[in-house]
Scaffold this motif. Sequence first.
Motif, PDB file in Angstrom:
ATOM      1  N   TYR A  85      26.243 105.541  10.802  1.00  0.00           N
ATOM      2  CA  TYR A  85      27.530 105.020  10.347  1.00  0.00           C
ATOM      3  C   TYR A  85      28.682 105.656  11.128  1.00  0.00           C
ATOM      4  O   TYR A  85      29.624 104.976  11.513  1.00  0.00           O
ATOM      5  N   HIS A  86      28.588 106.950  11.394  1.00  0.00           N
ATOM      6  CA  HIS A  86      29.651 107.650  12.132  1.00  0.00           C
ATOM      7  C   HIS A  86      29.389 107.695  13.635  1.00  0.00           C
ATOM      8  O   HIS A  86      30.004 108.470  14.364  1.00  0.00           O
ATOM      9  N   GLY A  87      28.479 106.875  14.093  1.00  0.00           N
ATOM     10  CA  GLY A  87      28.228 106.769  15.526  1.00  0.00           C
ATOM     11  C   GLY A  87      27.448 107.941  16.087  1.00  0.00           C
ATOM     12  O   GLY A  87      26.786 108.691  15.369  1.00  0.00           O
ATOM     13  N   ALA A  99      19.959  91.199  11.816  1.00  0.00           N
ATOM     14  CA  ALA A  99      19.066  91.742  10.789  1.00  0.00           C
ATOM     15  C   ALA A  99      19.866  92.526   9.748  1.00  0.00           C
ATOM     16  O   ALA A  99      19.595  92.435   8.547  1.00  0.00           O
ATOM     17  N   TYR A 100      20.864  93.279  10.195  1.00  0.00           N
ATOM     18  CA  TYR A 100      21.748  93.993   9.262  1.00  0.00           C
ATOM     19  C   TYR A 100      22.525  92.994   8.393  1.00  0.00           C
ATOM     20  O   TYR A 100      22.666  93.197   7.187  1.00  0.00           O
ATOM     21  N   ARG A 101      23.007  91.936   9.011  1.00  0.00           N
ATOM     22  CA  ARG A 101      23.730  90.911   8.233  1.00  0.00           C
ATOM     23  C   ARG A 101      22.831  90.300   7.153  1.00  0.00           C
ATOM     24  O   ARG A 101      23.276  90.071   6.034  1.00  0.00           O
ATOM     25  N   ALA A 102      21.585  90.022   7.510  1.00  0.00           N
ATOM     26  CA  ALA A 102      20.661  89.409   6.543  1.00  0.00           C
ATOM     27  C   ALA A 102      20.319  90.365   5.410  1.00  0.00           C
ATOM     28  O   ALA A 102      20.296  89.971   4.245  1.00  0.00           O
ATOM     29  N   LYS A 103      20.055  91.614   5.736  1.00  0.00           N
ATOM     30  CA  LYS A 103      19.609  92.564   4.712  1.00  0.00           C
ATOM     31  C   LYS A 103      20.755  93.081   3.847  1.00  0.00           C
ATOM     32  O   LYS A 103      20.575  93.295   2.649  1.00  0.00           O
ATOM     33  N   TYR A 104      21.911  93.285   4.443  1.00  0.00           N
ATOM     34  CA  TYR A 104      23.012  93.933   3.718  1.00  0.00           C
ATOM     35  C   TYR A 104      24.203  93.008   3.499  1.00  0.00           C
ATOM     36  O   TYR A 104      25.330  93.471   3.343  1.00  0.00           O
ATOM     37  N   ALA A 154      31.178  98.529  16.843  1.00  0.00           N
ATOM     38  CA  ALA A 154      30.832  99.209  18.095  1.00  0.00           C
ATOM     39  C   ALA A 154      30.364 100.641  17.887  1.00  0.00           C
ATOM     40  O   ALA A 154      29.386 101.079  18.509  1.00  0.00           O
ATOM     41  N   ARG A 155      31.032 101.399  17.016  1.00  0.00           N
ATOM     42  CA  ARG A 155      30.680 102.815  16.834  1.00  0.00           C
ATOM     43  C   ARG A 155      29.222 102.969  16.385  1.00  0.00           C
ATOM     44  O   ARG A 155      28.462 103.738  16.972  1.00  0.00           O
ATOM     45  N   ALA A 156      28.821 102.233  15.350  1.00  0.00           N
ATOM     46  CA  ALA A 156      27.441 102.330  14.855  1.00  0.00           C
ATOM     47  C   ALA A 156      26.467 101.627  15.803  1.00  0.00           C
ATOM     48  O   ALA A 156      25.340 102.091  16.004  1.00  0.00           O
ATOM     49  N   ARG A 157      26.911 100.532  16.382  1.00  0.00           N
ATOM     50  CA  ARG A 157      26.037  99.752  17.277  1.00  0.00           C
ATOM     51  C   ARG A 157      25.518 100.601  18.432  1.00  0.00           C
ATOM     52  O   ARG A 157      24.357 100.513  18.811  1.00  0.00           O
ATOM     53  N   TRP A 158      26.375 101.459  18.993  1.00  0.00           N
ATOM     54  CA  TRP A 158      25.964 102.295  20.123  1.00  0.00           C
ATOM     55  C   TRP A 158      25.201 103.525  19.666  1.00  0.00           C
ATOM     56  O   TRP A 158      24.794 104.337  20.489  1.00  0.00           O
ATOM     57  N   TYR A 181      30.254  97.853   3.535  1.00  0.00           N
ATOM     58  CA  TYR A 181      29.977  98.719   4.675  1.00  0.00           C
ATOM     59  C   TYR A 181      29.376  97.967   5.861  1.00  0.00           C
ATOM     60  O   TYR A 181      29.199  98.542   6.932  1.00  0.00           O
ATOM     61  N   LEU A 182      29.059  96.709   5.677  1.00  0.00           N
ATOM     62  CA  LEU A 182      28.372  95.944   6.720  1.00  0.00           C
ATOM     63  C   LEU A 182      29.163  95.903   8.023  1.00  0.00           C
ATOM     64  O   LEU A 182      28.600  96.123   9.092  1.00  0.00           O
ATOM     65  N   GLU A 183      30.445  95.618   7.962  1.00  0.00           N
ATOM     66  CA  GLU A 183      31.229  95.501   9.200  1.00  0.00           C
ATOM     67  C   GLU A 183      31.198  96.784  10.018  1.00  0.00           C
ATOM     68  O   GLU A 183      31.139  96.741  11.240  1.00  0.00           O
ATOM     69  N   SER A 184      31.212  97.928   9.341  1.00  0.00           N
ATOM     70  CA  SER A 184      31.110  99.198  10.066  1.00  0.00           C
ATOM     71  C   SER A 184      29.748  99.358  10.723  1.00  0.00           C
ATOM     72  O   SER A 184      29.641  99.892  11.824  1.00  0.00           O
TER      73      SER A 184
END
Length: 191
Positions: A108-110, A152-157, A169-173, A162-165
């Motif tokens: 969550y905090h990258g 997959a995150y969109r489907a599950k959550y 980009a921060r969590a994605r990387w 908190y989904l957008e976070s």
Amino acid sequence: MVSDGCLDDRSAICVPLETRARAAFALVKLAHGFIPNTTPIGEPGGPILVRNIAMEQAVPQWTLNELQALSVADDLRISPFREDGATYGTPTWIWSVVLGDALYVRAYHGQASRWHHAAMQQKAGRISAAGMTRSVRFDPVDGTVLDAIDNAYRAKYAGSRYLESMIGARARWATVQITPSEERDVGGQLL
């Protein structure tokens, strides 16, 4: 779990666990060669299971039952090794998704997250989720698979505030693939 079948009561919109589980497990079945079909299972012309020889490797992998359990679990705790390489870190609860035959998590905090930093330094540790504890390896993820992991995150959550976070980009990387390892404990049993 709260009484309406949702994982928590933190979000304004709640998608029941059963709905999220069906969506997540559909991805698992596709990765394992399950051919979708509109005919009911068991009837002539119904769905079949195709053997995927490419997945039959000597490298430890998640079983189909483990993937199914992990795809619906909302209790994953990650514990990368500490700097000494022998002591597990404090378990940290994080979101996880299954995509195909792989388990992914994001910080969550990258990349500045303590657990992420330890996972990338030590490359190993353990997880606890869905009633199991496994020794695992951690590998960074990048490339086009990140878009599929976002989905997959969109489907599950879906519906979580908190989904957008988690798809930002921060969590994605800070996406990590978790793979089972075959490390053994002192008694010789697989961990």
